[in-house]
Structures are given as C-alpha cells and as structure tokens.
Write an enzyme that holds these catalytic residues in place. Structure first.
Site, PDB file in Angstrom:
ATOM      1  N   HIS A  17       0.851  -1.354  -0.005  1.00  0.00           N
ATOM      2  CA  HIS A  17       0.140  -0.156   0.111  1.00  0.00           C
ATOM      3  C   HIS A  17       0.918   1.117  -0.012  1.00  0.00           C
ATOM      4  O   HIS A  17       0.564   2.364  -0.737  1.00  0.00           O
ATOM      5  CB  HIS A  17      -1.062   0.087   1.277  1.00  0.00           C
ATOM      6  CG  HIS A  17      -1.980  -1.196   1.405  1.00  0.00           C
ATOM      7  ND1 HIS A  17      -1.996  -1.828   2.119  1.00  0.00           N
ATOM      8  CD2 HIS A  17      -3.073  -1.368   0.427  1.00  0.00           C
ATOM      9  CE1 HIS A  17      -3.049  -2.614   2.305  1.00  0.00           C
ATOM     10  NE2 HIS A  17      -3.671  -2.387   0.968  1.00  0.00           N
ATOM     11  N   LYS A  41     -15.860  -8.225   3.256  1.00  0.00           N
ATOM     12  CA  LYS A  41     -14.924  -8.656   4.364  1.00  0.00           C
ATOM     13  C   LYS A  41     -15.581  -8.708   5.731  1.00  0.00           C
ATOM     14  O   LYS A  41     -16.356  -7.745   5.994  1.00  0.00           O
ATOM     15  CB  LYS A  41     -13.636  -7.973   4.340  1.00  0.00           C
ATOM     16  CG  LYS A  41     -12.787  -8.208   3.013  1.00  0.00           C
ATOM     17  CD  LYS A  41     -11.368  -7.341   3.357  1.00  0.00           C
ATOM     18  CE  LYS A  41     -10.745  -7.542   1.785  1.00  0.00           C
ATOM     19  NZ  LYS A  41      -9.812  -6.574   1.588  1.00  0.00           N
ATOM     20  N   ARG A  91      -2.419  -6.048  -8.311  1.00  0.00           N
ATOM     21  CA  ARG A  91      -1.149  -6.833  -8.022  1.00  0.00           C
ATOM     22  C   ARG A  91      -0.945  -8.022  -8.934  1.00  0.00           C
ATOM     23  O   ARG A  91       0.110  -8.477  -9.295  1.00  0.00           O
ATOM     24  CB  ARG A  91      -1.323  -7.505  -6.566  1.00  0.00           C
ATOM     25  CG  ARG A  91      -1.178  -6.570  -5.418  1.00  0.00           C
ATOM     26  CD  ARG A  91      -1.668  -7.326  -4.173  1.00  0.00           C
ATOM     27  NE  ARG A  91      -3.077  -7.556  -4.487  1.00  0.00           N
ATOM     28  CZ  ARG A  91      -3.761  -8.238  -3.384  1.00  0.00           C
ATOM     29  NH1 ARG A  91      -3.203  -8.571  -2.450  1.00  0.00           N
ATOM     30  NH2 ARG A  91      -5.323  -8.315  -3.749  1.00  0.00           N
ATOM     31  N   SER A 129      -3.163  -7.889   3.025  1.00  0.00           N
ATOM     32  CA  SER A 129      -2.870  -7.793   4.603  1.00  0.00           C
ATOM     33  C   SER A 129      -3.594  -9.105   5.104  1.00  0.00           C
ATOM     34  O   SER A 129      -3.272  -9.243   6.306  1.00  0.00           O
ATOM     35  CB  SER A 129      -4.326  -6.736   4.869  1.00  0.00           C
ATOM     36  OG  SER A 129      -4.090  -5.526   4.262  1.00  0.00           O
TER      37      SER A 129
HETATM   38  N1  COA Z   1       0.083  -4.106  -2.184  1.00  0.00           N
HETATM   39  C1  COA Z   1      -0.060  -5.174  -1.424  1.00  0.00           C
HETATM   40  N2  COA Z   1      -1.172  -5.574  -1.040  1.00  0.00           N
HETATM   41  C2  COA Z   1      -2.452  -4.881  -1.740  1.00  0.00           C
HETATM   42  C3  COA Z   1      -2.286  -3.778  -2.829  1.00  0.00           C
HETATM   43  C4  COA Z   1      -1.081  -3.536  -2.814  1.00  0.00           C
HETATM   44  N3  COA Z   1      -0.483  -2.606  -3.894  1.00  0.00           N
HETATM   45  N4  COA Z   1      -3.243  -3.695  -3.421  1.00  0.00           N
HETATM   46  C5  COA Z   1      -4.317  -4.255  -2.697  1.00  0.00           C
HETATM   47  N5  COA Z   1      -3.621  -5.100  -1.616  1.00  0.00           N
HETATM   48  C6  COA Z   1      -4.257  -6.240  -1.140  1.00  0.00           C
HETATM   49  C7  COA Z   1      -4.624  -5.624   0.322  1.00  0.00           C
HETATM   50  O1  COA Z   1      -3.628  -5.953   1.401  1.00  0.00           O
HETATM   51  C8  COA Z   1      -6.047  -6.480   0.719  1.00  0.00           C
HETATM   52  O2  COA Z   1      -5.683  -7.694   1.063  1.00  0.00           O
HETATM   53  P1  COA Z   1      -6.862  -8.514   1.871  1.00  0.00           P
HETATM   54  O3  COA Z   1      -7.904  -8.843   0.981  1.00  0.00           O
HETATM   55  O4  COA Z   1      -5.987  -9.704   2.485  1.00  0.00           O
HETATM   56  O5  COA Z   1      -7.334  -7.718   2.948  1.00  0.00           O
HETATM   57  C9  COA Z   1      -6.713  -6.403  -0.629  1.00  0.00           C
HETATM   58  O6  COA Z   1      -5.669  -6.308  -1.639  1.00  0.00           O
HETATM   59  C10 COA Z   1      -7.484  -5.252  -1.049  1.00  0.00           C
HETATM   60  O7  COA Z   1      -7.400  -4.303  -0.030  1.00  0.00           O
HETATM   61  P2  COA Z   1      -7.444  -2.850   0.018  1.00  0.00           P
HETATM   62  O8  COA Z   1      -7.026  -2.253  -1.284  1.00  0.00           O
HETATM   63  O9  COA Z   1      -6.924  -2.237   1.517  1.00  0.00           O
HETATM   64  O10 COA Z   1      -9.033  -2.609   0.155  1.00  0.00           O
HETATM   65  P3  COA Z   1     -10.190  -3.076  -0.225  1.00  0.00           P
HETATM   66  O11 COA Z   1     -10.198  -3.847  -1.680  1.00  0.00           O
HETATM   67  O12 COA Z   1     -10.805  -4.029   0.851  1.00  0.00           O
HETATM   68  O13 COA Z   1     -11.030  -1.889  -0.401  1.00  0.00           O
HETATM   69  C11 COA Z   1     -13.015  -0.657  -0.773  1.00  0.00           C
HETATM   70  C12 COA Z   1     -12.264  -1.947  -1.141  1.00  0.00           C
HETATM   71  C13 COA Z   1     -12.981  -0.293   0.608  1.00  0.00           C
HETATM   72  C14 COA Z   1     -12.290   0.545  -1.508  1.00  0.00           C
HETATM   73  C15 COA Z   1     -14.471  -0.881  -1.050  1.00  0.00           C
HETATM   74  O14 COA Z   1     -14.898  -1.859  -0.606  1.00  0.00           O
HETATM   75  C16 COA Z   1     -15.036   0.322  -1.255  1.00  0.00           C
HETATM   76  O15 COA Z   1     -15.196   1.345  -1.875  1.00  0.00           O
HETATM   77  N6  COA Z   1     -16.280   0.562  -0.097  1.00  0.00           N
HETATM   78  C17 COA Z   1     -16.982   1.331   0.329  1.00  0.00           C
HETATM   79  C18 COA Z   1     -18.309   0.861   0.000  1.00  0.00           C
HETATM   80  C19 COA Z   1     -18.637   0.898  -1.543  1.00  0.00           C
HETATM   81  O16 COA Z   1     -18.573   1.912  -2.346  1.00  0.00           O
HETATM   82  N7  COA Z   1     -18.519  -0.425  -2.063  1.00  0.00           N
HETATM   83  C20 COA Z   1     -18.751  -0.538  -3.500  1.00  0.00           C
HETATM   84  C21 COA Z   1     -19.915  -0.119  -4.098  1.00  0.00           C
HETATM   85  S1  COA Z   1     -20.891  -1.670  -3.981  1.00  0.00           S
END
Ligand code: COA
Length: 168
Positions: A17, A41, A91, A129
């Site tokens: 990140h 999640k 990724r 994560s």
């Molecule tokens: N390097 C390492 N890990 C990475 C990465 C990178 N460059 N990019 C992503 N990841 C990993 C994270 O560690 C995480 O791992 P995990 O699944 O083991 O926890 C996964 O990829 C994705 O996590 P992250 O990018 O932190 O967030 P997310 O994908 O969980 O986030 C939101 C998604 C919060 C942006 C999305 O759910 C959201 O917009 N929520 C608000 C409600 C909404 O609008 N929903 C969508 C419409 S229905």
C-alpha cells in the site's frame, strides 16, 4: 495534477500500500488515503481509527498525503471533489476482475468518478493484508511486508491470540 483518492480497507496497511501511496503522491498535487469498509470482508482486525492512525504514522514524511476515514459508498464520498480520480493498485490478473467490476459500478453511481489503476511493484505482488494478519497470529517477524509501526501494532493486537485459538 489535482487531488486523487486512494480508498481501501488497509487492515493493516502494508509496504505494498505504501508503495502505491508514494508513487501516487509523486504524480498528484494531493493524495487522500481513505480508510473505508469493504462489505465483503468480515470483522476487521483494527478499528477504522486505528487503521487511520497507522496510515498517518507511516506516511508522516509525505507532505501531500492526507488520511481520512469514511463510511458509506465510495461513489458518494468522492462527490466532495470536483473531478474525482480514484487510485487502485493491481497486483495480479486475479485483482482485475473485482477491480473492473468496482470501477464499472462506481462509474454508474457517479459518472464524474474516474478510476486509475497502478500496477504493484514486483516485490509486493504476493503481499496482502491477510498474509500479514496470518503471520501476526504466529508471532512471526514481518519487516519485509509492513513498516515497523504496523508490525508492532499487529503483534500487540494479536498477542495471546494463538494460545486462545489452539486446539484443546
Ligand atoms: N500491495 C499489497 N497488497 C495490496 C495492494 C498492494 N499494492 N493492493 C491491494 N492489496 C491487498 C490488500 O492488502 C488487501 O488484502 P486482503 O484482501 O488480504 O485484506 C486486498 O488487496 C484489498 O485491500 P485494500 O486495497 O486495502 O482494500 P479493499 O479492496 O478491501 O477496499 C474498498 C475496497 C474499501 C475501496 C471498497 O470496498 C469500497 O469502496 N467500499 C465502500 C463501499 C462501496 O462503495 N462499495 C462499492 C460499491 S457496492
């Protein structure tokens, strides 16, 4: 370029990140890192506030980065910005399908919102994560995966967890 928003659940934030944050902050005038909830999640390890505090501490040396926490939909939150650009890291091909769907849904919900993808650096393509949380459960060293402050916080949060979950 103007302001970009980097949303995620960051539970916890990793070096992967941080890599995306640094590279995006070098392109945009301002980068808002937004801690949000991923409905797919379950219960998070860290509270929203704790995740924001960790992000604040690991980005303290990047002047144009600001940390926020938000509930609700991303497409609604970005209405606070005139020309919202959202950054997401990719990724591997496996990330693409989910990210493509999210970008398309968000565009339907808010036609002004643009999603830009940044390819993760080679050394972090395997990182997530959940890997960090899993290593934390076993009290393992993880300095190649997370900044020191995050490693300490994970160990503190999970200390005793393994004993609690050990089979009888
Ligand atoms: N390097 C390492 N890990 C990475 C990465 C990178 N460059 N990019 C992503 N990841 C990993 C994270 O560690 C995480 O791992 P995990 O699944 O083991 O926890 C996964 O990829 C994705 O996590 P992250 O990018 O932190 O967030 P997310 O994908 O969980 O986030 C939101 C998604 C919060 C942006 C999305 O759910 C959201 O917009 N929520 C608000 C409600 C909404 O609008 N929903 C969508 C419409 S229905």
């Amino acid at each position: 370029m103007a302001t970009a928003i980097y949303p995620g659940s960051f539970d916890p934030p990793t070096l992967g990140h941080l890599d995306i944050i640094r590279r995006s902050a070098a392109i945009f005038n301002e980068l808002v890192v937004c801690v949000m909830h991923n409905g797919a999640k379950g219960q998070s390890l860290f509270t929203c506030r704790e995740r924001a505090q960790l992000l604040e501490s690991i980005t303290a040396d990047i002047p144009n980065v600001r940390i926020e926490t938000q509930g609700g939909l991303l497409a609604d939150y970005v209405k606070n910005y005139e020309e919202p650009v959202v950054i997401r890291g990719l990724r591997a091909v496996t990330d693409f399908e989910y990210e493509f769907q999210m970008a398309a849904i968000n565009k339907k919900l808010n036609c002004k919102m643009e999603t830009m993808f940044m390819v993760a650096s080679d050394k972090y393509t395997f990182l997530s994560s959940s890997v960090v949380r899993e290593l934390g459960k076993y009290g393992r060293e993880m300095s190649c995966f997370v900044p020191k402050a995050v490693e300490e916080a994970v160990h503190k949060k999970l200390s005793g967890e393994l004993c609690k979950s050990a089979p009888a």
